[in-house]
Design a protein around this motif. Structure first.
Motif, PDB file in Angstrom:
ATOM      1  N   THR A 163       0.849  -1.191   0.000  1.00  0.00           N
ATOM      2  CA  THR A 163       0.000   0.000   0.000  1.00  0.00           C
ATOM      3  C   THR A 163       0.888   1.246   0.000  1.00  0.00           C
ATOM      4  N   LYS A 203      -7.294  -3.560  -3.953  1.00  0.00           N
ATOM      5  CA  LYS A 203      -7.189  -3.237  -2.533  1.00  0.00           C
ATOM      6  C   LYS A 203      -5.811  -2.730  -2.128  1.00  0.00           C
ATOM      7  N   ASN A 204      -4.863  -2.678  -3.057  1.00  0.00           N
ATOM      8  CA  ASN A 204      -3.579  -2.067  -2.730  1.00  0.00           C
ATOM      9  C   ASN A 204      -3.379  -0.850  -3.612  1.00  0.00           C
ATOM     10  N   TYR A 205      -2.235  -0.181  -3.449  1.00  0.00           N
ATOM     11  CA  TYR A 205      -2.015   1.098  -4.125  1.00  0.00           C
ATOM     12  C   TYR A 205      -0.923   1.009  -5.177  1.00  0.00           C
TER      13      TYR A 205
END
Length: 344
Positions: A26, A244-246
């Protein structure tokens, strides 16, 4: 003693929350993206220095103002993403609640990136319009329509960013806008590169060295167009596969940097593809032997020079290497002076 006992449950609750954040993919991914973006900004500085060095004697021109403007946008974007990662990892170090918020610089950097990419497309449209001078204007008009249509998805992304995104988790809600915008940008990049390659391929003059120069320029156009479009596609894929991550956000940080460096590389294409030419920015005298050709060949040569080697700023580069002239009966090698190829 009571203070220690009361603080123990708080520390325990923080430790329970921290493992669920998965900081590596993230904010760790965002940090890596910022570092790579800073490296690319260094490349931008080198490219701008090369352009001003090789055009030091031309005064204030349109393209010098363009280089300055692109550098300012690139620097502003870097400042915003650095502030974004500084807010999360330094100012709010250990503050788990702050990691779920989206800082103002995170939203503003999206606005700067989207606006800058639109400006880059307009600059490429200007180059297409210049190269197609004396030909049909149908191709640059269609490219212009495609670029104008990208303003719709760009406006949708900016509006959704300020209307629906209040926390980082809300980025998933505007995935449709990101897909539409990045897909449109990738299509326009491929269309622009194809248009420039077509115009260059149909502008060959019959001189071997000139055609070799045009071929190298086409390779630059293809490489830069593929680089930016591939970055857009990677952002779409990572956003779809790993929402769901960046990681996709880190890839988007690099998109503007690649656009700026690609355009500056095309402005400096004469510097890169002519290693034997004078790159100091100074002009030197050249001996010009007379070349006896018939009237039709003279008209063809002048037409090719006017259409392909006329720089909008009136800048002249002296090519001192011999050019092989292809003649109908007897080939001969001459040294000639040509206007510089427009920095397409």
């Amino acid at each position: 003693m009571e203070l220690i006992l009361s603080a123990a449950p708080m520390a325990s609750s923080t430790q329970d929350l921290t493992p669920h954040l998965h900081l590596a993919n993230t904010f760790g991914a965002i940090l890596i993206g910022v570092i790579i973006a800073a490296v690319l900004f260094g490349v931008t500085n080198i490219q701008a220095f090369i352009y001003f060095r090789t055009h030091s004697g031309t005064g204030i021109t349109f393209y010098k103002l363009v280089v300055i403007w692109l550098w300012i946008l690139d620097a502003l974007h870097l400042v915003l993403i650095v502030h974004c990662i500084y807010f999360y990892l330094v100012i709010n170090y250990g503050n788990v609640v702050a990691l779920t918020e989206i800082v103002w610089s995170g939203k503003l950097q999206s606005v700067v990136a989207v606006s800058s990419i639109f400006v880059e497309h307009l600059l490429y449209l200007h180059r297409i319009w210049t190269v197609s001078k004396g030909r049909s204007r149908a191709l640059p008009i269609t490219v212009g329509i495609a670029i104008v249509l990208t303003s719709g998805p760009a406006t949708a992304v900016i509006w959704c960013m300020y209307q629906f995104v209040h926390s980082i988790s809300d980025l998933v809600r505007i995935q449709w806008a990101l897909y539409m915008y990045l897909g449109t940008v990738a299509f326009v990049d491929i269309y622009i590169a194809s248009s420039l390659c077509y115009l260059l391929a149909t502008s060959r003059t019959g001189f071997s060295r000139t055609d070799l120069f045009i071929t190298k320029l086409m390779n630059y156009v293809i490489d830069t167009g593929c680089l930016t479009s591939m970055c857009s596609m990677i952002a779409i894929i990572t956003c779809a596969v790993m929402p769901k991550n960046y990681i996709f956000e880190a890839v988007e940080f690099l998109l503007l940097k690649l656009y700026v460096n690609s355009y500056l590389a095309l402005l400096n294409v004469q510097y890169y593809v002519q290693p034997n030419a004078d790159k100091s920015g100074f002009r030197h005298g050249v001996y010009h032997p007379k070349l006896h050709v018939n009237a039709s060949q003279t008209r063809e040569l002048r037409a090719s020079r006017k259409s392909m080697f006329e720089h909008p700023d009136g800048e002249v580069m002296h090519i001192t290497r011999p050019v092989q002239a292809v003649m109908p009966q007897r080939p001969m090698e001459v040294t000639m002076q040509m206007n510089s190829l427009p920095s397409v």
